[in-house]
Enzyme design. Structure first.
Site, PDB file in Angstrom:
ATOM      1  N   GLU A 112       0.832  -1.204   0.000  1.00  0.00           N
ATOM      2  CA  GLU A 112       0.000   0.000   0.000  1.00  0.00           C
ATOM      3  C   GLU A 112       0.864   1.250   0.000  1.00  0.00           C
ATOM      4  O   GLU A 112       1.952   1.266   0.582  1.00  0.00           O
ATOM      5  CB  GLU A 112      -0.867   0.017   1.275  1.00  0.00           C
ATOM      6  CG  GLU A 112      -2.313  -0.368   1.039  1.00  0.00           C
ATOM      7  CD  GLU A 112      -3.144   0.748   0.399  1.00  0.00           C
ATOM      8  OE1 GLU A 112      -2.678   1.425  -0.536  1.00  0.00           O
ATOM      9  OE2 GLU A 112      -4.288   0.924   0.847  1.00  0.00           O
ATOM     10  N   ASP A 113       0.360   2.300  -0.629  1.00  0.00           N
ATOM     11  CA  ASP A 113       1.083   3.575  -0.607  1.00  0.00           C
ATOM     12  C   ASP A 113       1.000   4.216   0.780  1.00  0.00           C
ATOM     13  O   ASP A 113       1.995   4.620   1.355  1.00  0.00           O
ATOM     14  CB  ASP A 113       0.534   4.533  -1.683  1.00  0.00           C
ATOM     15  CG  ASP A 113      -0.995   4.685  -1.652  1.00  0.00           C
ATOM     16  OD1 ASP A 113      -1.670   4.008  -0.833  1.00  0.00           O
ATOM     17  OD2 ASP A 113      -1.517   5.476  -2.450  1.00  0.00           O
ATOM     18  N   ASP A 116      -4.189   5.554   6.020  1.00  0.00           N
ATOM     19  CA  ASP A 116      -4.728   6.784   6.597  1.00  0.00           C
ATOM     20  C   ASP A 116      -5.740   6.393   7.687  1.00  0.00           C
ATOM     21  O   ASP A 116      -5.347   6.095   8.807  1.00  0.00           O
ATOM     22  CB  ASP A 116      -5.357   7.576   5.444  1.00  0.00           C
ATOM     23  CG  ASP A 116      -5.860   8.948   5.837  1.00  0.00           C
ATOM     24  OD1 ASP A 116      -5.425   9.476   6.855  1.00  0.00           O
ATOM     25  OD2 ASP A 116      -6.700   9.507   5.099  1.00  0.00           O
ATOM     26  N   LYS A 144      -0.222   7.366   8.548  1.00  0.00           N
ATOM     27  CA  LYS A 144      -0.640   8.502   9.381  1.00  0.00           C
ATOM     28  C   LYS A 144      -1.387   7.908  10.563  1.00  0.00           C
ATOM     29  O   LYS A 144      -2.615   7.771  10.522  1.00  0.00           O
ATOM     30  CB  LYS A 144      -1.610   9.400   8.606  1.00  0.00           C
ATOM     31  CG  LYS A 144      -1.052  10.056   7.368  1.00  0.00           C
ATOM     32  CD  LYS A 144      -2.061  11.081   6.865  1.00  0.00           C
ATOM     33  CE  LYS A 144      -2.204  11.056   5.375  1.00  0.00           C
ATOM     34  NZ  LYS A 144      -3.247  11.927   4.851  1.00  0.00           N
TER      35      LYS A 144
END
Ligand code: IMP
Ligand code: MG
Length: 188
Positions: A112-113, A116, A144
């Site tokens: 995954e990039d 969030d 994050k």
């Protein structure tokens, strides 16, 4: 003779929104991706893991990561519904385009990039687990943690970042800026 121009030294990425700051420069990204590739190679030696990249954001990371992985492996792609142009997660996840690989009995690494809220990953992990892989791990470039709404396990993490909307290295705003070789914060 002028020095040969390389991608790294590319002089002018053209932006239609100003960049507020560069959070992770290209050289830091590539150094970390090399380390992650080495770690994955050491863990999976003897197996042929399947790297599953989430389109489209995860694709730049995947192409660098796979070249940092020195053992034989396979790749495949999944496309899920996204923010549809905005900067907020909708919480609704849909598989728009599924894998072409049967993952039963396979060692699968979800690439995954960015994690969030964690909603996308949480949903995908459940969907993939049902298909009975031998193992299922998560490799994310960015996280994050502050924005997390559901807990998700991350086995390999590139960088922890503050709760700001970032672009570059595959990550988009309104489908743009995926081409930037660094991770930056736009001045929106
Ligand atoms: P999540 O479901 O909230 O964890 O979000 C996952 C997806 O939202 C990521 O795979 C990205 O495509 C997108 N996303 C989350 N944060 C950002 C960001 O800061 N910039 C660009 N895309 C983001
Ligand atoms: Mg996106």
């Amino acid at each position: 003779m002028p020095a040969r121009e390389t991608l790294r030294s590319h002089p002018a990425y053209e932006l239609d929104v100003p960049m507020k700051s560069i959070l992770i420069p290209a050289d830091k990204l590539s150094a970390r991706v090399l380390e992650m590739g080495r770690e994955i190679s050491d863990t999976y030696r003897g197996s042929v893991p399947l790297l599953v990249s989430i389109l489209k954001g995860g694709v730049v990371f995947l192409t660098d990561l796979m070249r940092a992985i020195t053992i034989p492996h396979h790749i495949d792609f999944l496309q899920v519904s996204s923010y549809a142009g905005g900067v907020k997660s909708t919480g609704t996840v849909r598989i728009m385009s599924d894998l072409g690989t049967n993952i039963a009995g396979r060692d699968v690494i979800l690439v995954e990039d960015i994690i969030d809220t964690g909603l996308t990953l949480s949903y995908l992990l459940k969907q993939l687990e049902i298909r009975d892989p031998r193992s299922l791990r998560v490799c994310a470039l960015l996280s994050k943690t502050e924005a997390r709404q559901v807990h998700v396990p991350i086995d390999y993490l590139g960088f922890e970042i503050p709760n700001e909307f970032v672009v570059g290295y595959g990550l988009d705003y309104d489908e743009k800026y995926r081409n930037l070789p660094y991770i930056g914060v736009l001045d929106l």
